[in-house]
Design a protein around this motif. Sequence first.
Motif, mmCIF file in Angstrom:
data_model
loop_
_atom_site.group_PDB
_atom_site.id
_atom_site.type_symbol
_atom_site.label_atom_id
_atom_site.label_comp_id
_atom_site.label_asym_id
_atom_site.label_seq_id
_atom_site.Cartn_x
_atom_site.Cartn_y
_atom_site.Cartn_z
ATOM 1 N N UNK A 128 -16.050 8.887 -11.644
ATOM 2 C CA UNK A 128 -16.878 8.293 -12.692
ATOM 3 C C UNK A 128 -18.195 7.725 -12.156
ATOM 4 N N UNK A 129 -18.321 7.645 -10.844
ATOM 5 C CA UNK A 129 -19.537 7.102 -10.255
ATOM 6 C C UNK A 129 -19.618 5.591 -10.299
ATOM 7 N N UNK A 130 -18.459 4.926 -10.355
ATOM 8 C CA UNK A 130 -18.423 3.467 -10.389
ATOM 9 C C UNK A 130 -18.785 2.894 -9.016
ATOM 10 N N UNK A 131 -19.437 1.733 -9.021
ATOM 11 C CA UNK A 131 -19.782 1.057 -7.774
ATOM 12 C C UNK A 131 -21.270 1.099 -7.523
ATOM 13 N N UNK A 132 -21.707 0.544 -6.389
ATOM 14 C CA UNK A 132 -20.890 -0.108 -5.366
ATOM 15 C C UNK A 132 -20.447 -1.507 -5.787
ATOM 16 N N UNK A 133 -19.464 -2.041 -5.052
ATOM 17 C CA UNK A 133 -18.967 -3.381 -5.297
ATOM 18 C C UNK A 133 -19.490 -4.327 -4.219
ATOM 19 N N UNK A 134 -19.640 -5.583 -4.605
ATOM 20 C CA UNK A 134 -20.106 -6.613 -3.671
ATOM 21 C C UNK A 134 -18.941 -7.260 -2.921
ATOM 22 N N UNK A 135 -17.756 -7.219 -3.539
ATOM 23 C CA UNK A 135 -16.559 -7.813 -2.949
ATOM 24 C C UNK A 135 -15.359 -6.983 -3.361
ATOM 25 N N UNK A 136 -14.473 -6.715 -2.403
ATOM 26 C CA UNK A 136 -13.226 -6.002 -2.681
ATOM 27 C C UNK A 136 -12.081 -6.870 -2.172
ATOM 28 N N UNK A 137 -11.117 -7.142 -3.050
ATOM 29 C CA UNK A 137 -9.935 -7.918 -2.671
ATOM 30 C C UNK A 137 -8.723 -7.005 -2.758
ATOM 31 N N UNK A 138 -8.036 -6.827 -1.630
ATOM 32 C CA UNK A 138 -6.880 -5.934 -1.539
ATOM 33 C C UNK A 138 -5.609 -6.771 -1.394
ATOM 34 N N UNK A 139 -4.755 -6.704 -2.415
ATOM 35 C CA UNK A 139 -3.508 -7.461 -2.404
ATOM 36 C C UNK A 139 -2.430 -6.630 -3.100
ATOM 37 N N UNK A 140 -2.224 -5.438 -2.595
ATOM 38 C CA UNK A 140 -1.247 -4.511 -3.172
ATOM 39 C C UNK A 140 -0.261 -4.097 -2.081
ATOM 40 N N UNK A 141 0.461 -3.006 -2.306
ATOM 41 C CA UNK A 141 1.473 -2.567 -1.340
ATOM 42 C C UNK A 141 0.851 -2.386 0.044
ATOM 43 N N UNK A 142 1.442 -3.022 1.016
ATOM 44 C CA UNK A 142 0.828 -3.112 2.349
ATOM 45 C C UNK A 142 0.887 -1.794 3.120
ATOM 46 N N UNK A 143 1.835 -0.940 2.772
ATOM 47 C CA UNK A 143 1.897 0.338 3.462
ATOM 48 C C UNK A 143 0.659 1.186 3.262
ATOM 49 N N UNK A 144 -0.046 0.954 2.153
ATOM 50 C CA UNK A 144 -1.242 1.737 1.847
ATOM 51 C C UNK A 144 -2.548 1.005 2.166
ATOM 52 N N UNK A 145 -2.474 -0.126 2.843
ATOM 53 C CA UNK A 145 -3.701 -0.877 3.139
ATOM 54 C C UNK A 145 -4.762 -0.009 3.822
ATOM 55 N N UNK A 146 -4.425 0.799 4.837
ATOM 56 C CA UNK A 146 -5.480 1.612 5.455
ATOM 57 C C UNK A 146 -6.188 2.521 4.449
ATOM 58 N N UNK A 147 -5.437 3.117 3.550
ATOM 59 C CA UNK A 147 -6.049 3.989 2.534
ATOM 60 C C UNK A 147 -6.917 3.175 1.581
ATOM 61 N N UNK A 148 -6.443 1.995 1.208
ATOM 62 C CA UNK A 148 -7.237 1.156 0.312
ATOM 63 C C UNK A 148 -8.555 0.738 0.974
#
Length: 222
Positions: free
Chosen positions: A128-148
């Motif tokens: 969709x062409x969303x972004x860029x973001x100024x801040x990203x907060x990652x608090x989901x399944x930890x196994x996928x943190x590198x991908x996130x």
Amino acid sequence: MSQDLWEAVDCYLVEHLIPADPGLSDALAANAAAGLPAIDVSPSLGKTLHLLARMQRAERILEIGTLGGYSTIWLARALPRNGKLITLELERKHADVARTNIERAGLSSLVELRVGRALEILESLWTEGVGPFDLVFIDADKGNIPSYVEWALRFSRPGTAIVCDNVVRKGAVLDADSADESVRGVRRFFEMVARHPRLDVTALQTVGMKGYDGFALALVKS
């Protein structure tokens, strides 16, 4: 040192630095009433995220992992009137509770909540062409943190801040032989960011009402 002492100090800090707030306390109460897991960020980390977003003068925020929207409220309150926060949640039940909490806090105009697998939604956002973001907060399944984190970088600009929660795992991050996929994911995350040419990263251990854990903070350099 003990959990009781950590909690007492945490309560002291919250009492002095974080005034009672119906929007936040009602969200936590609604989460508990709905049976959501009690894994929201602590009030102190919530305010840390809020202040970081304000220091970033963030206008666009991406949150991966909504749960009941407690951290979402903290982050959205840092946005200007024309700001936007996109938050991603896997569980429909959690998203329904979060949507109600966000609406009750008067933040619906600033927050877009998408439900489904985060990696699939991130692919859609990119299309969709969303972004860029100024801040990203990652608090989901930890196994996928590198991908996130890799996705966060695609949605970033120089100066974007990336925060990853729960990266110490009560010290289990030290266990190179762990069979826990969360621990393995966090270790892969540290190995990746330690040598990533676009990132400058630190991490802090934390203790308090949420026990012993920690978060990582990264700055996108290019």
